[in-house]
Design a protein around this motif. Sequence first.
Motif, PDB file in Angstrom:
ATOM      1  N   PRO A 149       0.253  24.789  -8.249  1.00 20.30           N
ATOM      2  CA  PRO A 149       0.694  25.277  -8.460  1.00 20.30           C
ATOM      3  C   PRO A 149       0.474  26.147  -9.925  1.00 20.30           C
ATOM      4  O   PRO A 149       1.292  27.535 -10.193  1.00 20.30           O
ATOM      5  N   ALA A 150       0.245  25.223 -10.333  1.00 20.98           N
ATOM      6  CA  ALA A 150       0.648  25.491 -12.450  1.00 20.98           C
ATOM      7  C   ALA A 150      -0.948  26.445 -12.610  1.00 20.98           C
ATOM      8  O   ALA A 150      -0.383  27.353 -13.154  1.00 20.98           O
ATOM      9  N   GLY A 151      -1.394  26.568 -11.703  1.00 21.54           N
ATOM     10  CA  GLY A 151      -2.558  27.508 -11.892  1.00 21.54           C
ATOM     11  C   GLY A 151      -1.901  28.747 -11.440  1.00 21.54           C
ATOM     12  O   GLY A 151      -2.257  29.997 -12.142  1.00 21.54           O
ATOM     13  N   TYR A 152      -1.451  28.790 -10.285  1.00 20.19           N
ATOM     14  CA  TYR A 152      -0.635  30.095  -9.375  1.00 20.19           C
ATOM     15  C   TYR A 152       0.053  30.245 -10.529  1.00 20.19           C
ATOM     16  O   TYR A 152       0.128  31.875 -10.713  1.00 20.19           O
ATOM     17  N   MET A 153       0.842  29.863 -10.963  1.00 15.67           N
ATOM     18  CA  MET A 153       2.252  29.926 -12.010  1.00 15.67           C
ATOM     19  C   MET A 153       1.524  31.317 -13.028  1.00 15.67           C
ATOM     20  O   MET A 153       2.566  31.541 -14.068  1.00 15.67           O
ATOM     21  N   ALA A 154       0.696  30.637 -14.028  1.00 16.86           N
ATOM     22  CA  ALA A 154       0.000  30.762 -14.920  1.00 16.86           C
ATOM     23  C   ALA A 154      -0.663  32.073 -14.283  1.00 16.86           C
ATOM     24  O   ALA A 154       0.320  33.511 -15.511  1.00 16.86           O
ATOM     25  N   LEU A 155      -1.134  32.516 -13.618  1.00 14.00           N
ATOM     26  CA  LEU A 155      -1.470  33.650 -12.926  1.00 14.00           C
ATOM     27  C   LEU A 155      -0.677  34.999 -12.791  1.00 14.00           C
ATOM     28  O   LEU A 155      -0.403  36.014 -13.195  1.00 14.00           O
ATOM     29  N   LEU A 157       3.126  34.387 -13.918  1.00 11.36           N
ATOM     30  CA  LEU A 157       3.260  35.138 -15.592  1.00 11.36           C
ATOM     31  C   LEU A 157       2.877  36.288 -16.249  1.00 11.36           C
ATOM     32  O   LEU A 157       3.750  37.315 -16.341  1.00 11.36           O
ATOM     33  N   ARG A 158       1.057  35.710 -15.776  1.00 17.62           N
ATOM     34  CA  ARG A 158       0.521  37.239 -17.239  1.00 17.62           C
ATOM     35  C   ARG A 158       0.677  38.373 -15.742  1.00 17.62           C
ATOM     36  O   ARG A 158       1.000  39.640 -16.419  1.00 17.62           O
ATOM     37  N   HIS A 159       0.808  38.780 -14.436  1.00 10.35           N
ATOM     38  CA  HIS A 159       1.130  39.651 -14.202  1.00 10.35           C
ATOM     39  C   HIS A 159       2.592  40.559 -14.075  1.00 10.35           C
ATOM     40  O   HIS A 159       2.550  41.285 -14.088  1.00 10.35           O
ATOM     41  N   LYS A 160       3.202  39.490 -14.070  1.00 12.06           N
ATOM     42  CA  LYS A 160       4.297  39.760 -14.616  1.00 12.06           C
ATOM     43  C   LYS A 160       4.812  40.513 -16.062  1.00 12.06           C
ATOM     44  O   LYS A 160       5.215  41.576 -16.286  1.00 12.06           O
ATOM     45  N   VAL A 161       4.372  39.271 -16.819  1.00 17.29           N
ATOM     46  CA  VAL A 161       4.215  40.459 -18.148  1.00 17.29           C
ATOM     47  C   VAL A 161       3.621  41.692 -18.303  1.00 17.29           C
ATOM     48  O   VAL A 161       4.522  42.580 -19.353  1.00 17.29           O
ATOM     49  N   VAL A 162       2.000  41.231 -17.284  1.00 18.09           N
ATOM     50  CA  VAL A 162       1.384  43.032 -17.622  1.00 18.09           C
ATOM     51  C   VAL A 162       2.764  44.491 -17.203  1.00 18.09           C
ATOM     52  O   VAL A 162       2.613  44.895 -17.416  1.00 18.09           O
ATOM     53  N   GLN A 163       3.170  43.328 -15.790  1.00 18.65           N
ATOM     54  CA  GLN A 163       4.373  44.795 -15.388  1.00 18.65           C
ATOM     55  C   GLN A 163       5.160  45.100 -16.553  1.00 18.65           C
ATOM     56  O   GLN A 163       5.196  46.527 -16.149  1.00 18.65           O
ATOM     57  N   ARG A 164       5.840  44.232 -16.404  1.00 22.60           N
ATOM     58  CA  ARG A 164       6.648  44.871 -17.401  1.00 22.60           C
ATOM     59  C   ARG A 164       6.241  46.140 -19.009  1.00 22.60           C
ATOM     60  O   ARG A 164       6.355  46.244 -19.555  1.00 22.60           O
ATOM     61  N   VAL A 165       5.487  45.184 -19.191  1.00 20.07           N
ATOM     62  CA  VAL A 165       4.431  46.354 -20.353  1.00 20.07           C
ATOM     63  C   VAL A 165       4.042  47.468 -19.844  1.00 20.07           C
ATOM     64  O   VAL A 165       4.686  48.421 -20.865  1.00 20.07           O
TER      65      VAL A 165
END
Length: 594
Positions: A149-155, A157-165
């Motif tokens: 889960p920790a590995g999945y969640m980090a990536l 989060l990265r995806h979601k940040v990219v979408q926001r940007v």
Amino acid sequence: MKDEGQRGFIPMEWQKRTKYCGEVSVKDAGKEVVLNGWVNSRRDHGGLIFLDLRDRTGVVQVVINPDNKDSFPLAQRVRSEYVLAVSGKVSKRPKGTENENIATGQVEVETSALQLISKSKALPFELDEADKVDERTRLQYRYLDLRRPAGYMALELRHKVVQRVRNFLNNQGFLEIETPDLTKSTPEGARDFLVPSRLQAGHFYALPQSPQLFKQILMVAGFEKYYQLARCFRDEDLRADRQPEHTQIDLEMSFVKKDDVINLSEQLLAETFLEIGQKIEVPLKRMCYGDAIKYYGNDKPDTRFDLLLSDVSDIFTKSEFKVFANVIKNGGVIKGLKIDKASSLTRKKFDEYTDYCRGLGAGGLVWMVIDNEIKSPVAKFLSAAEKKSLINSFEANPGDVIFLVADKTEVVNQVLGSFRLLLAEEFKLIKPGFHLLTVIDFPMFEYDEEEKRLKSHHHPFTMPTEDSLDLLDKDPLLASANAYDFIINGVEVGGGSLRIFDPKLQEKIFGLLGIAKQEANDKFGFLLKALDYGAPPHGGVAFGLDRLVMLLAGRQSIRDVIAFPKTQAGTDLMTNAPDIVSDKQLKELRLKTE
RNA sequence: GGAGCCGUAGUGUAGUGGUUUAACAUGCCGGCCUGUCACGCCGGUGAUCGCGGGUUCGAAUCCCGUCGGCUCCGCCA
């Protein structure tokens, strides 16, 4: 249910999921579902078997009863990380057997059919203990590490940040435009990664350190607002926050003033923090470069704690203490910091700190415990007046400890700048949360002792401030730049500048940097030429996406937020890159290795 | 280029004033078990102690070298 068929393969047909594991809830009670996922764990009670089935949404408990003559024998042979399709009915768990620790703990799936989709060998490490496992094993089996889960969640989060940007910039009228990865090697900056050209034997592409020149040229081309999530390559040594390839949120705007870019940058940062539910107030606090160096020792101040550097050179200009007096006579400084209520520090600890500071280049470290008088190895060399001034200057109280470093200004700042971080950690002075800061008023140049020439502090395309134009000839080291950096918790997450849009001024800057006209034309001629055709005023910024996501995810290394990162030696332990290549490949490229 | 820390069953650790059957936990394999959820109980498997050399009667332990991982300095416009 069979697993392996006549050919020795697992049958290819499998039941497709109707629901994700983590989304099974009380509302589904009584409904038939099909789940696909991995066996997180298996609990075999002999007459009853529980499986926790996991997919990216979470886990749910699956129960297999022995009266299910097809599924039960298979369930007995199932092992961790097998991939299954489970058909069954969702039911509320019997009273008293609910599990409050998992989201789906109120329900379970009563298996009607179990199907094996894929087997797994015993894992090289247990997923729920991966935090403790040697990073080299985790990198070798990165797909297992990421399965956690920790590995999945980090990536994620990265995806979601990219979408926001992307959303934010799209809404502001920016165009996402790609620039080449195979490009031209340019002087200045980091070491380039080179790619040999087959069609132009003996010639090389360079991978971009950033899309800097292309984005400026896009401004000349009239796009006005550009952005890109750009992969950037730098062949330098690695750190916890540095990989040979990293991703930048790169943007550039035309017809803007410095504050336009800074304001947009700060809004963009604030936008990304919404992803973790943090409201950041903009505009951010701003600090000028000079103050950053003066009080924090570097240009990326960690403002989560105080512990500011203080210059006490004045006290020792006429000191009998030769070490201090000489440093001042040679143009150096004496700076220090005070830590409250630290008199419990042992001699051993002071020695440790001294070694630490020496390791960073200081000649030594002076420590003083404040009591009714000053206790220090150097106390006997200091006059009463000097001691009193010191105590006043630091506003020191009994029990406090003062540390001093005397050396060349740059050494003192660098040493104390790092030492301050060490002390803050050891004394637990670091406040939680995020402390954002915009640093402004950078110098245009710094002097490179090794090469005996000026170097750009930011990069050679940075616009000097209007006030500094006259200084370019008189004293370029005093010239300041229209540049800005964005700092979070002492980590530089982004920076940018207004760019030079006058080819004459650009040539002038190249000249100051010691780049001969011929070389400037060879290496940057295409930019200079573009600037000749109606270049708009422009400026931009680039954020390190990896560092930003690292901070948002609360991780200590950007490796944690990169799917397939490299080791400190630049290798990929999963693929074994870099690797040797065939003679045929080398021959085609006209390359020879030693 | 430099400094520091680390390297013992698949994994995580213990063991270094020189002589041990290299210990514990977990995993893995087998058996038992119908309400567990880090299931439990019983049994078993599994490490020439990163690699090479040296000192010694004897080295996981001491010395030298080397490889690998991490942190940092240099480097990263």
